[in-house]
Design a protein around this motif. Structure first.
Motif, PDB file in Angstrom:
ATOM      1  N   LYS A  29       0.938  -1.048   0.102  1.00 23.19           N
ATOM      2  CA  LYS A  29      -0.058  -0.025   0.041  1.00 23.19           C
ATOM      3  C   LYS A  29       0.744   1.215  -0.021  1.00 23.19           C
ATOM      4  N   VAL A  30       0.498   2.048  -1.048  1.00 21.19           N
ATOM      5  CA  VAL A  30       1.185   3.535  -0.907  1.00 21.19           C
ATOM      6  C   VAL A  30       0.465   4.503  -0.751  1.00 21.19           C
ATOM      7  N   ILE A  31       0.929   5.427   0.055  1.00 22.00           N
ATOM      8  CA  ILE A  31      -0.042   6.768   0.384  1.00 22.00           C
ATOM      9  C   ILE A  31       1.089   7.897  -0.106  1.00 22.00           C
ATOM     10  N   ALA A  32       0.715   8.472  -0.961  1.00 24.28           N
ATOM     11  CA  ALA A  32       1.639   9.817  -1.879  1.00 24.28           C
ATOM     12  C   ALA A  32       0.709  11.038  -1.429  1.00 24.28           C
ATOM     13  N   VAL A  33       1.497  12.013  -1.117  1.00 20.23           N
ATOM     14  CA  VAL A  33       0.884  13.364  -0.924  1.00 20.23           C
ATOM     15  C   VAL A  33       1.949  14.462  -1.447  1.00 20.23           C
ATOM     16  N   GLY A  34       1.323  15.018  -2.441  1.00 18.09           N
ATOM     17  CA  GLY A  34       2.173  16.024  -3.171  1.00 18.09           C
ATOM     18  C   GLY A  34       0.978  17.226  -3.814  1.00 18.09           C
ATOM     19  N   GLU A  35       1.542  18.371  -4.140  1.00 22.59           N
ATOM     20  CA  GLU A  35       0.892  19.380  -5.158  1.00 22.59           C
ATOM     21  C   GLU A  35       0.802  18.872  -6.474  1.00 22.59           C
ATOM     22  N   THR A  66      -1.960  -0.929  -4.011  1.00 17.98           N
ATOM     23  CA  THR A  66      -2.734  -0.195  -3.606  1.00 17.98           C
ATOM     24  C   THR A  66      -2.323   1.044  -3.550  1.00 17.98           C
ATOM     25  N   ILE A  67      -2.939   2.164  -4.091  1.00 20.15           N
ATOM     26  CA  ILE A  67      -2.367   3.438  -4.066  1.00 20.15           C
ATOM     27  C   ILE A  67      -3.574   4.361  -3.675  1.00 20.15           C
ATOM     28  N   LYS A  68      -2.883   5.464  -2.682  1.00 20.42           N
ATOM     29  CA  LYS A  68      -3.937   6.382  -2.406  1.00 20.42           C
ATOM     30  C   LYS A  68      -2.995   7.704  -2.374  1.00 20.42           C
ATOM     31  N   THR A  69      -3.757   8.795  -3.216  1.00 17.17           N
ATOM     32  CA  THR A  69      -3.010   9.907  -3.531  1.00 17.17           C
ATOM     33  C   THR A  69      -3.600  11.013  -3.074  1.00 17.17           C
ATOM     34  N   PHE A  70      -2.970  12.118  -2.466  1.00 19.51           N
ATOM     35  CA  PHE A  70      -3.589  13.154  -2.019  1.00 19.51           C
ATOM     36  C   PHE A  70      -2.870  14.547  -2.034  1.00 19.51           C
ATOM     37  N   THR A  71      -3.715  15.678  -2.559  1.00 19.03           N
ATOM     38  CA  THR A  71      -2.769  16.850  -2.297  1.00 19.03           C
ATOM     39  C   THR A  71      -2.411  17.206  -0.855  1.00 19.03           C
ATOM     40  N   PRO A  72      -1.697  18.106  -0.516  1.00 15.48           N
ATOM     41  CA  PRO A  72      -1.466  18.526   0.935  1.00 15.48           C
ATOM     42  C   PRO A  72      -2.449  18.623   1.675  1.00 15.48           C
ATOM     43  N   THR A  73      -3.526  19.708   0.850  1.00 19.84           N
ATOM     44  CA  THR A  73      -4.733  19.767   1.768  1.00 19.84           C
ATOM     45  C   THR A  73      -5.878  18.820   1.855  1.00 19.84           C
ATOM     46  N   GLN A  74      -5.831  17.839   0.782  1.00 19.77           N
ATOM     47  CA  GLN A  74      -6.621  16.832   1.157  1.00 19.77           C
ATOM     48  C   GLN A  74      -6.238  15.974   2.088  1.00 19.77           C
ATOM     49  N   TRP A  75      -4.866  15.821   2.242  1.00 21.96           N
ATOM     50  CA  TRP A  75      -4.297  14.875   3.257  1.00 21.96           C
ATOM     51  C   TRP A  75      -4.431  15.567   4.650  1.00 21.96           C
ATOM     52  N   ARG A  77      -6.950  17.160   5.625  1.00 20.54           N
ATOM     53  CA  ARG A  77      -8.392  16.876   5.832  1.00 20.54           C
ATOM     54  C   ARG A  77      -8.601  15.488   6.471  1.00 20.54           C
ATOM     55  N   GLU A  78      -8.037  14.731   5.339  1.00 20.08           N
ATOM     56  CA  GLU A  78      -8.035  13.229   5.631  1.00 20.08           C
ATOM     57  C   GLU A  78      -7.347  12.713   7.184  1.00 20.08           C
ATOM     58  N   LYS A  79      -6.332  13.402   7.485  1.00 19.34           N
ATOM     59  CA  LYS A  79      -5.789  13.040   8.895  1.00 19.34           C
ATOM     60  C   LYS A  79      -6.766  13.577   9.912  1.00 19.34           C
ATOM     61  N   ILE A  80      -7.349  14.870   9.698  1.00 19.11           N
ATOM     62  CA  ILE A  80      -8.378  15.342  10.682  1.00 19.11           C
ATOM     63  C   ILE A  80      -9.750  14.463  10.919  1.00 19.11           C
ATOM     64  N   PHE A  81     -10.073  13.909   9.652  1.00 19.24           N
ATOM     65  CA  PHE A  81     -11.098  13.259   9.457  1.00 19.24           C
ATOM     66  C   PHE A  81     -11.154  11.695  10.239  1.00 19.24           C
ATOM     67  N   ASN A  82      -9.703  11.088  10.069  1.00 20.18           N
ATOM     68  CA  ASN A  82      -9.396   9.983  10.542  1.00 20.18           C
ATOM     69  C   ASN A  82      -8.905   9.954  11.770  1.00 20.18           C
ATOM     70  N   SER A  83      -8.821  10.976  12.654  1.00 27.99           N
ATOM     71  CA  SER A  83      -8.222  10.872  13.991  1.00 27.99           C
ATOM     72  C   SER A  83      -9.194  10.909  15.117  1.00 27.99           C
TER      73      SER A  83
END
Length: 83
Positions: A29-35, A66-75, A77-83
């Protein structure tokens, strides 16, 4: 294949803020965060991650990815939502 190697390959090839790789045996599983993902379609985001890893996928060294990608803004939100 070591998760740290996957992370290094992606860091070297792409302008990522964060990259996290994990595995449970042969499934990765890869989670990648970038503009760089801003404005890209989901398919294009997946292709962007696959491209630097293709030789490892072709050789069979890396599969079941399995790949999940996010922009920094989405990431954020994702971290806040899943905390």
């Amino acid at each position: 294949m070591e998760c740290s190697l996957i992370e290094q390959i992606l860091r070297d090839a792409l302008a990522l803020d964060e990259v996290h790789a994990s595995s449970d045996g042969s499934h990765y599983k890869v989670i990648a965060v970038g503009e760089c993902f801003d404005g890209m379609s989901r398919v294009k985001q997946q292709q962007t991650i696959y491209a630097p890893l293709m030789s490892y996928i072709a050789s069979g060294e890396l599969h079941a990815l399995t790949i999940k990608t996010f922009t920094p803004t989405q990431w954020k939100r994702e971290k806040i939502f899943n905390s």
